[in-house]
Design a protein around this motif. Structure first.
Motif, mmCIF file in Angstrom:
data_model
loop_
_atom_site.group_PDB
_atom_site.id
_atom_site.type_symbol
_atom_site.label_atom_id
_atom_site.label_comp_id
_atom_site.label_asym_id
_atom_site.label_seq_id
_atom_site.Cartn_x
_atom_site.Cartn_y
_atom_site.Cartn_z
ATOM 1 N N VAL A 51 0.845 -1.186 0.000
ATOM 2 C CA VAL A 51 0.000 0.000 0.000
ATOM 3 C C VAL A 51 0.882 1.238 0.000
ATOM 4 O O VAL A 51 2.054 1.181 0.383
ATOM 5 C CB VAL A 51 -0.943 0.033 1.228
ATOM 6 C CG1 VAL A 51 -1.903 -1.145 1.190
ATOM 7 C CG2 VAL A 51 -0.149 0.046 2.534
ATOM 8 N N ALA A 52 0.326 2.343 -0.447
ATOM 9 C CA ALA A 52 1.010 3.638 -0.373
ATOM 10 C C ALA A 52 0.453 4.392 0.821
ATOM 11 O O ALA A 52 -0.764 4.557 0.942
ATOM 12 C CB ALA A 52 0.798 4.432 -1.661
ATOM 13 N N VAL A 53 1.331 4.836 1.719
ATOM 14 C CA VAL A 53 0.932 5.444 2.994
ATOM 15 C C VAL A 53 1.437 6.868 3.070
ATOM 16 O O VAL A 53 2.621 7.139 2.812
ATOM 17 C CB VAL A 53 1.496 4.637 4.178
ATOM 18 C CG1 VAL A 53 1.068 5.263 5.501
ATOM 19 C CG2 VAL A 53 1.060 3.182 4.103
ATOM 20 N N PHE A 54 0.559 7.785 3.466
ATOM 21 C CA PHE A 54 0.921 9.187 3.652
ATOM 22 C C PHE A 54 0.418 9.633 5.017
ATOM 23 O O PHE A 54 -0.796 9.751 5.230
ATOM 24 C CB PHE A 54 0.327 10.057 2.535
ATOM 25 C CG PHE A 54 0.809 9.670 1.172
ATOM 26 C CD1 PHE A 54 1.939 10.268 0.628
ATOM 27 C CD2 PHE A 54 0.159 8.680 0.448
ATOM 28 C CE1 PHE A 54 2.403 9.896 -0.625
ATOM 29 C CE2 PHE A 54 0.612 8.291 -0.800
ATOM 30 C CZ PHE A 54 1.744 8.897 -1.345
ATOM 31 N N HIS A 69 -7.521 13.985 -4.211
ATOM 32 C CA HIS A 69 -6.629 13.223 -5.083
ATOM 33 C C HIS A 69 -7.385 12.328 -6.057
ATOM 34 O O HIS A 69 -6.894 12.055 -7.156
ATOM 35 C CB HIS A 69 -5.670 12.379 -4.237
ATOM 36 C CG HIS A 69 -4.444 11.967 -4.977
ATOM 37 N ND1 HIS A 69 -3.451 12.865 -5.336
ATOM 38 C CD2 HIS A 69 -4.041 10.754 -5.457
ATOM 39 C CE1 HIS A 69 -2.493 12.232 -5.987
ATOM 40 N NE2 HIS A 69 -2.842 10.948 -6.084
ATOM 41 N N VAL A 70 -8.559 11.861 -5.669
ATOM 42 C CA VAL A 70 -9.302 10.944 -6.544
ATOM 43 C C VAL A 70 -10.461 11.632 -7.257
ATOM 44 O O VAL A 70 -11.202 10.972 -7.988
ATOM 45 C CB VAL A 70 -9.831 9.720 -5.743
ATOM 46 C CG1 VAL A 70 -8.684 8.928 -5.142
ATOM 47 C CG2 VAL A 70 -10.824 10.141 -4.659
ATOM 48 N N VAL A 196 -12.773 -1.027 -1.258
ATOM 49 C CA VAL A 196 -12.332 0.313 -0.855
ATOM 50 C C VAL A 196 -11.058 0.674 -1.615
ATOM 51 O O VAL A 196 -10.111 -0.125 -1.673
ATOM 52 C CB VAL A 196 -12.085 0.385 0.665
ATOM 53 C CG1 VAL A 196 -11.536 1.757 1.059
ATOM 54 C CG2 VAL A 196 -13.381 0.083 1.416
ATOM 55 N N ASP A 197 -11.013 1.871 -2.182
ATOM 56 C CA ASP A 197 -9.852 2.322 -2.952
ATOM 57 C C ASP A 197 -8.874 3.144 -2.117
ATOM 58 O O ASP A 197 -7.659 3.037 -2.297
ATOM 59 C CB ASP A 197 -10.321 3.158 -4.145
ATOM 60 C CG ASP A 197 -11.172 2.345 -5.107
ATOM 61 O OD1 ASP A 197 -10.630 1.408 -5.725
ATOM 62 O OD2 ASP A 197 -12.377 2.637 -5.217
ATOM 63 N N ASP A 218 -3.993 0.759 -4.108
ATOM 64 C CA ASP A 218 -3.252 0.619 -5.360
ATOM 65 C C ASP A 218 -2.206 1.731 -5.377
ATOM 66 O O ASP A 218 -2.544 2.895 -5.616
ATOM 67 C CB ASP A 218 -4.184 0.741 -6.563
ATOM 68 C CG ASP A 218 -3.426 0.661 -7.890
ATOM 69 O OD1 ASP A 218 -2.194 0.459 -7.869
ATOM 70 O OD2 ASP A 218 -4.072 0.812 -8.954
ATOM 71 N N PRO A 219 -0.936 1.405 -5.096
ATOM 72 C CA PRO A 219 0.090 2.456 -5.024
ATOM 73 C C PRO A 219 0.169 3.324 -6.273
ATOM 74 O O PRO A 219 0.538 4.506 -6.182
ATOM 75 C CB PRO A 219 1.378 1.656 -4.810
ATOM 76 C CG PRO A 219 0.935 0.423 -4.100
ATOM 77 C CD PRO A 219 -0.401 0.077 -4.739
ATOM 78 N N LYS A 220 -0.192 2.774 -7.435
ATOM 79 C CA LYS A 220 -0.137 3.575 -8.655
ATOM 80 C C LYS A 220 -1.099 4.753 -8.581
ATOM 81 O O LYS A 220 -0.864 5.804 -9.181
ATOM 82 C CB LYS A 220 -0.480 2.705 -9.864
ATOM 83 C CG LYS A 220 0.565 1.645 -10.179
ATOM 84 C CD LYS A 220 0.142 0.821 -11.384
ATOM 85 C CE LYS A 220 1.155 -0.275 -11.680
ATOM 86 N NZ LYS A 220 0.721 -1.123 -12.832
ATOM 87 N N ARG A 221 -2.174 4.568 -7.838
ATOM 88 C CA ARG A 221 -3.175 5.623 -7.716
ATOM 89 C C ARG A 221 -2.669 6.788 -6.871
ATOM 90 O O ARG A 221 -3.259 7.873 -6.869
ATOM 91 C CB ARG A 221 -4.449 5.047 -7.109
ATOM 92 C CG ARG A 221 -5.665 5.907 -7.326
ATOM 93 C CD ARG A 221 -6.940 5.111 -7.156
ATOM 94 N NE ARG A 221 -8.056 5.791 -7.770
ATOM 95 C CZ ARG A 221 -9.199 5.228 -8.091
ATOM 96 N NH1 ARG A 221 -9.379 3.930 -7.887
ATOM 97 N NH2 ARG A 221 -10.177 5.918 -8.644
ATOM 98 N N ALA A 222 -1.591 6.558 -6.127
ATOM 99 C CA ALA A 222 -1.063 7.587 -5.233
ATOM 100 C C ALA A 222 -0.062 8.512 -5.911
ATOM 101 O O ALA A 222 0.500 9.398 -5.253
ATOM 102 C CB ALA A 222 -0.404 6.912 -4.036
ATOM 103 N N GLU A 223 0.153 8.335 -7.198
ATOM 104 C CA GLU A 223 1.130 9.177 -7.899
ATOM 105 C C GLU A 223 0.771 10.654 -7.730
ATOM 106 O O GLU A 223 -0.356 11.071 -7.971
ATOM 107 C CB GLU A 223 1.161 8.817 -9.385
ATOM 108 C CG GLU A 223 2.212 9.572 -10.171
ATOM 109 C CD GLU A 223 2.260 9.161 -11.630
ATOM 110 O OE1 GLU A 223 2.973 9.837 -12.396
ATOM 111 O OE2 GLU A 223 1.587 8.172 -11.994
#
Length: 344
Positions: A51-54, A69-70, A196-197, A218-223
């Motif tokens: 996962v991408a975490v912020f 972001h989405v 959940v996205d 989806d880490p790609k979605r966190a770009e």
């Protein structure tokens, strides 16, 4: 007898100790530290996938940045009419999203039903350029503002409808731990495996000093999210102090133990109210209890030292009060409150 909010509680001792340890010596800033790397790994282990975490300091920041972001500026976020993002975040999602539109939906017990969401999204005449916004996200609160929870099947149904219409599913998980301990499901089953996205994962209400996170499954979605977080003023220079809190929160399932205690105190409070003739207005499924009490009784309770919010009127001359328990709530506090109700 403080039932105003789980925000009024202090910091769990384990998290305070972690902050003290993180205060020793030096560490690079802005997330370039060992604590942050470990937390990122912990979250991937917790959710059983990369996962991408912020990490961010506030829940409002987490929700607003995630939704921005989405959702494009011409997009819409569908949410319950009582959702925190719609009622209590001062237009933050709209601001950070460059003018995105929140579309509020009705729903019993603080939740959106699949039928309501489908009917709204299927009304194609109200969506799309050049005259209308485009549905880009659906946001659900877990637990809801009514203290209720979405079951895994309900999440999956909403996710399927959202995805069929090209929208992402966002979960406001300010009280995700309180919801999860009620579900017979793993963190993965209750989130990305149910569709959940993006998740706003909260720790502050659960016992941290101030630690939240945005998790993309989806880490790609966190770009581009790292730039969005910085631009939004939510990247702390001494980032290790957020990461240290989150690491301690997750370590040894502390977050779930704290949530179970808070929920247990809510159950006890609900039982006391029911026995006194004031059964909760909605099912008690997390750590919030809503009950309709006579205004005079509210006055006596508050005069005796009870702290809580008067939420609404019930139309029958009573006041709907919100009572929130936390990891710090004791059985003695609950029993004293129940005794006051019985004897007032």
């Amino acid at each position: 007898m403080n039932f105003a909010s789980d925000n009024t509680a202090g910091v769990a001792p384990e998290i305070m100790a972690a902050l003290a340890r993180a205060n020793e010596g030096f560490a690079l800033g802005y997330g370039n530290d060992d604590w942050t790397r470990r937390v990122e790994k912990k979250f991937s282990e917790l959710f059983e996938r990369d996962v991408a975490v912020f990490l961010v300091p506030t829940g409002t920041g987490a929700n607003a940045l995630a939704l921005a972001h989405v959702t494009p500026p011409w997009g819409a976020v569908l949410c319950h009419e009582d959702a925190h993002i719609a009622v209590d975040e001062c237009g933050a999602p709209e601001f950070f999203g460059g003018g995105i539109k929140l579309v509020e939906l009705p729903g019993d017990n603080g939740k959106i039903s699949a039928d309501t969401l489908k009917a709204r999204l299927d009304n194609k005449a109200s969506w799309g350029p050049p005259h209308h916004v485009t549905p880009a996200a659906v946001s659900i609160s877990q637990a809801s503002e009514a203290g209720t929870i979405y079951r895994v099947a309900e999440i999956r149904a909403l996710a399927d409808i959202a995805h069929e219409h090209g929208a992402a599913l966002h979960m406001d998980g300010a009280r995700f731990g309180n919801a999860l301990v009620r579900l017979n499901a793993s963190p993965a089953e209750a989130t990305w495996q149910a569709g959940v996205d993006v998740l706003s994962f909260g720790a502050t209400k659960g016992g941290a000093m101030g630690a939240e996170s945005v998790i993309f499954f989806d880490p790609k979605r966190a770009e581009g999210m790292s730039a969005r977080r910085k631009r939004g003023g939510a990247l702390l220079s001494k980032h290790r102090f957020i990461a240290a809190q989150m690491e301690a929160f997750l370590d040894g399932d502390l977050w779930l133990r704290l949530a179970r205690h808070a929920n247990g105190m809510a159950d006890r409070l609900s039982d006391g109210l029911t026995k006194a003739g004031f059964a909760p207005k909605w099912p008690v499924e997390a750590n919030e209890v809503f009950a309709a009490l006579p205004a005079a009784l509210c006055d006596r309770l508050q005069a005796a030292g009870a702290v809580f919010y008067r939420w609404d009127a019930d139309g029958a001359g009573n006041v709907v009060v919100r009572l929130v328990t936390s990891f710090q709530t004791t059985a003695e506090e609950v029993e004293r409150f129940a005794d006051l109700i019985r004897t007032s």
